[in-house]
Design an enzyme around this catalytic site. Structure first.
Site, PDB file in Angstrom:
ATOM      1  N   LYS A  52       5.043  30.952  -3.206  1.00 14.86           N
ATOM      2  CA  LYS A  52       4.440  32.136  -2.619  1.00 14.86           C
ATOM      3  C   LYS A  52       3.434  32.742  -3.920  1.00 14.86           C
ATOM      4  O   LYS A  52       2.557  33.074  -3.829  1.00 14.86           O
ATOM      5  CB  LYS A  52       5.454  33.187  -2.448  1.00 14.86           C
ATOM      6  CG  LYS A  52       5.831  33.027  -0.888  1.00 14.86           C
ATOM      7  CD  LYS A  52       7.259  33.704  -0.386  1.00 14.86           C
ATOM      8  CE  LYS A  52       7.501  33.212   0.976  1.00 14.86           C
ATOM      9  NZ  LYS A  52       8.882  33.469   1.268  1.00 14.86           N
ATOM     10  N   GLN A  96      12.993  38.344  -0.057  1.00 13.31           N
ATOM     11  CA  GLN A  96      13.305  36.979   0.132  1.00 13.31           C
ATOM     12  C   GLN A  96      14.639  36.865   0.984  1.00 13.31           C
ATOM     13  O   GLN A  96      15.545  37.265   0.568  1.00 13.31           O
ATOM     14  CB  GLN A  96      13.143  35.950  -0.989  1.00 13.31           C
ATOM     15  CG  GLN A  96      13.384  34.792  -0.738  1.00 13.31           C
ATOM     16  CD  GLN A  96      12.295  34.009   0.181  1.00 13.31           C
ATOM     17  OE1 GLN A  96      11.067  34.039  -0.006  1.00 13.31           O
ATOM     18  NE2 GLN A  96      12.747  33.163   1.145  1.00 13.31           N
ATOM     19  N   ASP A 119       5.653  40.364   5.761  1.00 10.80           N
ATOM     20  CA  ASP A 119       6.433  39.470   6.280  1.00 10.80           C
ATOM     21  C   ASP A 119       6.261  39.947   7.776  1.00 10.80           C
ATOM     22  O   ASP A 119       6.856  39.200   8.703  1.00 10.80           O
ATOM     23  CB  ASP A 119       7.765  39.370   5.882  1.00 10.80           C
ATOM     24  CG  ASP A 119       8.263  38.119   5.299  1.00 10.80           C
ATOM     25  OD1 ASP A 119       7.423  37.140   5.632  1.00 10.80           O
ATOM     26  OD2 ASP A 119       9.279  38.080   4.554  1.00 10.80           O
TER      27      ASP A 119
END
Ligand code: NAD
Length: 281
Positions: A52, A96, A119
């Site tokens: 990322k 995460q 996300d």
């Protein structure tokens, strides 16, 4: 023989387009930014987080990884999310997953401002997807829809079967396929006679997490087969689909590695750029 939906090629094209959009924002004095919170030292999560960061670097965006020890408590985690919510350098905040067992994932995700939830896991964004409103769409399902569209796979009136009902893949991809006018069936671990459903699929999405789970006899001739699974067998990555045999029968197929996974990261970049563009307006 199936047409390969090559995630590497498609993702490279998306990144080229995003670079132009990032440069346009920078010309206005805005640098899009992504903050990633990593709790603990799960090896797979470390790889995802590094990729990322590399994606941000490639586009010239700001990126920061906040690494927290595995025994971080909920209050500390939520305090950091709060600080990032108020930090103008970051248009996107990503926690995460999975978090260590003692932490409450749902509560942590709910702390992220919905407009910074790149996300697309915040309940507000999930709710918008389920009610047909404009919100942030989760990266993996968004990437799958991008692949199907780019390949020109006809969706209206087609039968789509999704294997897996998770909040991050199964449910959102089912909603997106429904929005695209497919007739959608969601299968899961308690589904009876799974192959009877999958053999009816013009579009088959496998998000199970079991190596080579989808075999050729489960697939309709000419179907578009999307393999979301990431499994490790003898140190090598493989998907949920028995690729070689299914490729003989399907019309389209995504490889693992080099398929959906590649799209997921660039859709995260796209969501971050879109968040920055919305804020700039
Ligand atoms: P999950 O474990 O939350 O969900 C798996 C789903 O599979 C469940 O809903 C379960 O009902 C279903 N399932 C399990 N056994 C089954 C069976 N025998 N028959 C039918 N259904 C069955 O997993 P997830 O988070 O949705 O991820 C699924 C896979 O996709 C994993 O391999 C994960 O690593 C991978 N993944 C890949 C990406 C990517 O970017 N490529 C992103 C997210 C997840």
């Amino acid at each position: 023989m199936a047409q390969l939906l090559d995630g590497k090629i498609m993702a490279a094209a998306v990144m080229d387009e995003l670079k132009i959009r990032v440069d346009a924002l920078k010309a206005k004095g805005i640098t899009p930014g992504l903050a990633v919170i990593l709790v603990g030292d799960d090896p797979a999560s470390q790889v995802y987080v590094r990729n990322k960061g590399l994606g941000c670097e490639q586009l010239g965006m700001t990126s920061e990884t906040i690494r927290l020890p595995g025994d971080t408590d909920q209050e500390t985690l939520e305090k950091i999310i709060d600080e990032l919510n108020g930090d103008d350098r970051f248009n996107g905040i990503l926690v995460q997953l999975p978090l260590p067992k003692h932490l409450d994932e749902t509560a942590a995700l709910a702390k992220i401002l919905p407009e910074k939830d790149v996300d697309g896991f915040h309940i507000e964004n999930a709710g918008k997807l389920f009610t047909g409103q404009d919100g942030v769409v989760a990266c993996t399902p968004k990437g799958i829809m991008y692949m199907l569209e780019k390949a020109g796979v006809e969706l209206t009136g087609k039968n789509a079967v999704v294997i897996g009902r998770s909040n991050i893949v199964g449910k959102p991809i089912a909603m997106l396929l429904l929005d695209a006018n497919c007739t959608v069936t969601i299968c899961h671990s308690r589904t009876k006679n799974l192959a009877e459903h999958t053999r009816n699929a013009d579009v088959l999405v496998a998000a199970v997490g079991r190596p080579r789970f989808v075999t050729a006899d489960m697939v309709k001739e000419g179907a578009a087969v999307i393999d979301v699974g990431i499994n490790r067998v003898d140190g090598k990555l493989c998907g949920d689909v028995d690729f070689d045999a299914v490729a003989e029968k399907a019309g389209y197929i995504t490889p693992v590695p080099g398929g959906v996974g590649k799209m997921t990261i660039c859709m995260l970049m796209m969501n971050t750029v879109e968040a920055a563009e919305k804020k700039a307006k």
